[in-house]
Design an enzyme around this catalytic site. Structure first.
Site, PDB file in Angstrom:
ATOM      1  N   LEU A  42      -3.494  -9.471   5.502  1.00 41.24           N
ATOM      2  CA  LEU A  42      -3.206  -9.117   4.103  1.00 41.24           C
ATOM      3  C   LEU A  42      -1.841  -8.449   3.934  1.00 41.24           C
ATOM      4  O   LEU A  42      -1.413  -8.190   2.814  1.00 41.24           O
ATOM      5  CB  LEU A  42      -4.297  -8.184   3.561  1.00 41.24           C
ATOM      6  CG  LEU A  42      -5.721  -8.752   3.540  1.00 41.24           C
ATOM      7  CD1 LEU A  42      -6.688  -7.745   2.921  1.00 41.24           C
ATOM      8  CD2 LEU A  42      -5.789 -10.072   2.773  1.00 41.24           C
ATOM      9  N   HIS A  43      -1.176  -8.134   5.018  1.00 43.82           N
ATOM     10  CA  HIS A  43       0.180  -7.570   4.968  1.00 43.82           C
ATOM     11  C   HIS A  43       0.257  -6.332   4.067  1.00 43.82           C
ATOM     12  O   HIS A  43       1.263  -6.101   3.388  1.00 43.82           O
ATOM     13  CB  HIS A  43       1.189  -8.636   4.517  1.00 43.82           C
ATOM     14  CG  HIS A  43       0.963  -9.964   5.182  1.00 43.82           C
ATOM     15  ND1 HIS A  43       1.094 -10.142   6.538  1.00 43.82           N
ATOM     16  CD2 HIS A  43       0.554 -11.157   4.687  1.00 43.82           C
ATOM     17  CE1 HIS A  43       0.801 -11.397   6.852  1.00 43.82           C
ATOM     18  NE2 HIS A  43       0.457 -12.032   5.746  1.00 43.82           N
ATOM     19  N   CYS A  44      -0.830  -5.547   4.048  1.00 36.43           N
ATOM     20  CA  CYS A  44      -0.870  -4.277   3.281  1.00 36.43           C
ATOM     21  C   CYS A  44      -0.635  -4.479   1.789  1.00 36.43           C
ATOM     22  O   CYS A  44      -0.188  -3.533   1.118  1.00 36.43           O
ATOM     23  CB  CYS A  44       0.138  -3.259   3.815  1.00 36.43           C
ATOM     24  SG  CYS A  44      -0.070  -2.837   5.530  1.00 36.43           S
ATOM     25  N   ALA A  45      -0.866  -5.671   1.264  1.00 36.27           N
ATOM     26  CA  ALA A  45      -0.639  -5.894  -0.172  1.00 36.27           C
ATOM     27  C   ALA A  45      -1.837  -6.660  -0.750  1.00 36.27           C
ATOM     28  O   ALA A  45      -1.742  -7.850  -1.063  1.00 36.27           O
ATOM     29  CB  ALA A  45       0.664  -6.659  -0.387  1.00 36.27           C
TER      30      ALA A  45
ATOM     31  N   ASN B 248       0.814  -1.222   0.000  1.00 36.85           N
ATOM     32  CA  ASN B 248       0.000   0.000   0.000  1.00 36.85           C
ATOM     33  C   ASN B 248       0.847   1.272   0.000  1.00 36.85           C
ATOM     34  O   ASN B 248       0.357   2.343  -0.348  1.00 36.85           O
ATOM     35  CB  ASN B 248      -0.951   0.008   1.204  1.00 36.85           C
ATOM     36  CG  ASN B 248      -2.208  -0.806   0.907  1.00 36.85           C
ATOM     37  OD1 ASN B 248      -2.580  -0.976  -0.255  1.00 36.85           O
ATOM     38  ND2 ASN B 248      -2.858  -1.311   1.950  1.00 36.85           N
TER      39      ASN B 248
END
Ligand SMILES: Cc1ncc(COP(=O)(O)O)c(C=O)c1O
Length: 391
Positions: free
Chosen positions: A346-349, A105
């Protein structure tokens, strides 16, 4: 190590590395207690001391990344900050940007903002089944006029290493600026920005480079510095008579007081990496652990491990799902019952999860090794997951 922390198994090095080399804590403490001066803002002996330390940090970072000069290293506050400096600095109204579905992100959100603010167009190149960028699709995406290619060096979800040399060559042939997000590769993979042929490279200082939180950096190829506008303006301690931001690197991009405690710590971390034999030694250690992790986890009933099967094609980031288990629930049990720190979600991805098919199912459980992870930590993590799934 502190006795209270000795039992802690930390497998979230992709978020930020822990622990740091002892020299990092000592350097930050020494600076805070004995120096405390601002960088570039005075001529006292202590101001000279902090200047020397930060200059040395810049030199070490340049050496680690194969940069042509210390001045081509710009300090920022994290990887996100460095990426914002590059994206906002390069892009102009109506520009076309090529990126990938894998991005964090910290790339996707600045691009979405710039699309709304000034009508940039963004093409997201897909990846293959193992999460590696499709170079033919990249070639096609670059057919029309394009201002920038921005690609992650290694996925923060699967650890898949991307073919940066080929990507940079395609960009260069077409006169397109190439920005690499090295948040997950700096300190984990040997990097030579000149050999790779990249124009801009952004990374955190607090992940693989082992510095404190609040540090990051942007490499700017000196020849393209004119094409990058300053992201924030203000005092630099240089050309103070002028109300215009200086043009020279690194001051053009470094306004306001530095995070001096963080950079002093980063300097100590980079010195430690050099003393250990450099990034190739850390890479060898992490690759061994990753191999053990991949082997152990893949053997578990119902487990699906994502990303390239070959440890050579990936960093020390391993994502998995297990049939019938919610990744968040697994991470919570690992933490509470076994003292093993991982990360789920989601690990910002989000695009990476859409490509893996894990966007709607809570993402993945991610384990990420680092310089201080041991074979025992990995064995304990595999055994804990086995115990949970067979209970
Ligand atoms: C691929 C990637 N890019 C960028 C970032 C942002 O880095 P920072 O946390 O230093 O802002 C991260 C952080 O996890 C990342 O994994």
């Amino acid at each position: 190590m502190d006795a209270a922390l000795a039992g802690r198994i930390y497998l979230d090095n992709a978020a930020t590395s822990w622990p740091k080399p002892a020299a990092v804590y000592e350097a930050v403490d020494r600076y805070q207690r004995n120096c405390g001066a601002a960088h570039g803002r005075g001529a006292t002996r202590q101001a000279g001391e902090v200047r020397r330390l930060i200059d040395r940090c810049r030199e070490r970072a340049a050496r680690l990344l194969g940069a042509p000069s210390a001045d081509s290293i710009v300090f920022g506050f994290n990887g996100t900050d460095a990426l914002n400096m590059a994206l906002h600095g390069v892009l102009r109204p109506g520009d076309h940007v090529v990126t990938t579905v894998l991005e964090h992100n910290s790339v996707l959100r600045p691009l979405a903002e710039l699309r709304e603010r000034m009508g940039i167009a963004v093409t997201h190149v897909p990846v293959d089944a193992s999460g590696v960028l499709d170079l033919d699709a990249l070639r096609r995406a670059l057919e029309g006029p394009t201002a920038l290619v921005v690609v992650t060096h290694a996925s923060n979800v699967t650890g898949a290493i991307q073919p940066i040399g080929e990507i940079a060559a395609l960009a260069r042939e077409r006169g397109v600026v190439c920005l690499v997000d090295a948040a997950q590769s700096a300190g984990h993979l040997p990097i030579d920005v000149q050999q790779l042929g990249v124009d801009l490279l952004a990374c955190s200082g607090h992940k693989g480079l082992l510095g404190p939180l609040g540090t990051g950096l942007l490499y700017v190829r000196p020849e393209i510095a004119d094409r990058v506008r300053s992201f924030r303006q203000g005092g630099t301690g240089s050309r103070s008579e002028s109300d215009r931001q200086p043009d020279a690197l690194p001051d053009k991009f470094e306004s306001g007081n530095h995070n001096a405690p963080g950079l002093v710590g980063l300097e100590a971390a980079l010195a430690w990496i050099e003393d250990q034999g450099g990034v190739p030694r850390l890479r060898a250690h992490e690759q061994q652990l990753t191999t053990a992790l991949l082997t152990g986890l893949s053997e578990l009933a119902g487990a699906r491990v994502y990303g390239p099967p070959e440890p050579a094609q990936r960093t020390g980031v391993v994502s998995l799902t297990i049939d019938g288990f919610d990744p968040q629930e697994l991470a919570a049990i690992l933490d509470e019952n076994f003292g093993i720190e991982t990360r789920a979600g989601l690990h910002c991805a989000p695009g990476a999860h859409a490509a893996l098919g894990t966007l709607e199912t809570g993402g993945t459980l991610r384990m990420s090794v680092g310089a201080f992870t041991t074979a025992e930590h990995v064995a304990a993590a595999v055994s804990a997951v086995r115990e949970i799934v067979s209970a």
